[in-house]
Design a protein around this motif. Structure first.
Motif: not given
Length: 419
Positions: A45-47, A140-141, A179-180, A185-190
């Motif tokens: 889980s990046l960051r 929140t993320d 958001l696409n 909801l989409q996760r940005n690449p790690a």
């Protein structure tokens, strides 16, 4: 040529030996930076930083400057007691997620509201565990990801996310989700943290140098607490580095408070709403109910309309104001810190007790009995604060006080790992 190489190698070795000696001396004689250097980066889980299990350090109260221990248990949670799966089996388990208002480092561990809340719930005759998953600096993320990846999430029956107004700014800064075009909801690449950043993030010398730089030019770097999360994030990704503590990030917070238009706020609030919906769905899959708790600061009302209607909201500002004549949050936080102080944590425990008791179908205790029980709870500790004395006498049972101290300060008396 050979002589030049040997001289260069000698100089390099001398420098490395000098740095190694300095690092050892710093760790041994001045371990101020231990907390930052020991913070761990969760690989999937990046960051997202996690506290190392079984770690401890000394922190000073924001007002009295009295020292107290900050202990992380066997799961890296800021609670002075361990949790085993045998403790959680056949019990009602309640998890709280959030930022520094949850981690509560300014207070001794037993004063954080999760502990007196746990005590009240267990007076019902049923087994309860209240777990504190809070991490300072989380938005929140990050709190959502903490729930998603925590090894104890599937054991929770009730999940509470404690919202702080800074969480919206954190969503913008971290840029973990978007958001696409379909609004999903989409996760940005790690992106992996470079090896050399991981290395220097573990060195106390790094934080000594950063501390000195901050003292000389305090306005050039506004992060406090020597947080390893910031060090790693600022170097892991240029995109993140530009957002972290930038003027645009600051404007996200000010725009929310002032109610002004800001496209960064609009996008961050849309992600915020999607995260809550996703969190509620994930909690339901795990068999838990999900709630949002608004802090007693009053700022929660600024985003209340963005919380989906099907998610229960507990507004502590409204609850405190309804039960406390002339309520004003400035009377309930530290004098030298905006975080809630001991009395506010006590009131939060009494307030949340009623919500959880109702959901768990308990017969809630009368307010007078809750006050008595909480007075008994705090009497078990000699940590510099007590609630106001009760009008009705409280039966001080030494056996009960010992049981309270043994449960909620279990790790305070235990030796630190390696001692």
């Amino acid at each position: 040529m050979k002589s030049w190489i040997l001289n260069t190698l000698t100089v390099l070795v001398s420098i490395l030996v000098t740095f190694a000696i300095a690092e050892v001396l710093l760790r041994t004689l001045y371990p101020k930076y231990e907390y930052a250097a020991d913070a761990r980066f969760q690989a999937d889980s990046l960051r997202i930083t996690t506290r190392p299990p079984n770690a401890r350090r000394t922190v000073h109260h924001p007002d009295t400057r009295a020292p107290h221990l900050v202990i992380y248990n066997n799961h890296g949670m800021r609670q002075h007691r361990d949790f085993g799966l045998h403790d959680l089996k056949d019990a009602t388990n309640v998890g709280f997620f959030g930022d520094s208002y949850m981690e509560n480092m300014g207070l001794p561990g037993p004063y954080s509201f999760t502990e007196p809340l746990d005590y009240l719930l267990n007076r019902s005759g049923r087994d309860f565990n209240v777990l504190n998953f809070g991490q300072s600096g989380y938005g929140t993320d990050q709190s959502f990801l903490a729930y998603k990846h925590a090894d104890l999430s599937a054991t929770l029956d009730q999940v509470f996310y404690v919202f702080c107004i800074n969480d919206i700014r954190n969503i913008y800064e971290n840029d973990l989700f978007y958001l696409n075009q379909g609004g999903e909801l989409q996760r940005n690449p790690a992106l992996a943290t470079p090896w050399w950043i991981k290395l220097i993030s573990r060195l106390h010398l790094t934080y000594l140098l950063q501390d000195g730089y901050n003292r000389v030019r305090p306005r050039k770097n506004d992060w406090e607490g020597l947080d390893a999360r910031i060090l790693q994030e600022k170097h892991a990704d240029k995109h993140v580095r530009k957002r972290m503590r930038s003027d645009r990030a600051k404007s996200v917070g000010s725009s929310i408070r002032e109610g002004t238009d800001n496209p960064d706020v609009t996008r961050s609030l849309a992600v915020f709403q999607a995260l809550l919906e996703k969190w509620q769905t994930l909690a339901a899959v795990n068999g838990a109910r999900f709630y949002v708790v608004l802090l007693p600061t009053g700022n929660g009302s600024l985003v209340k309309e963005f919380i989906p209607d099907n998610i229960p909201v507990i507004d502590l500002y409204a609850r405190f104001a309804a039960t406390t004549p002339g309520y004003d949050y400035k009377d309930w936080h530290f004098e030298n810190d905006r975080h809630w102080a001991e009395a506010a944590n006590r009131l939060a425990a009494a307030t949340l007790y009623r919500d959880i008791a109702e959901q768990a179908e308990l017969d809630a205790l009368p307010a007078s009995r809750v006050d008595q029980l909480l007075y008994t709870y705090y009497s078990a500790f000699d940590l510099g604060w007590m609630p106001a004395a009760q009008a009705e006498p409280v039966n001080r049972n030494d056996g009960e006080l010992k049981r309270i101290a043994d449960r909620y300060a279990e790790l305070d008396a235990a030796p630190a790992p390696g001692d």
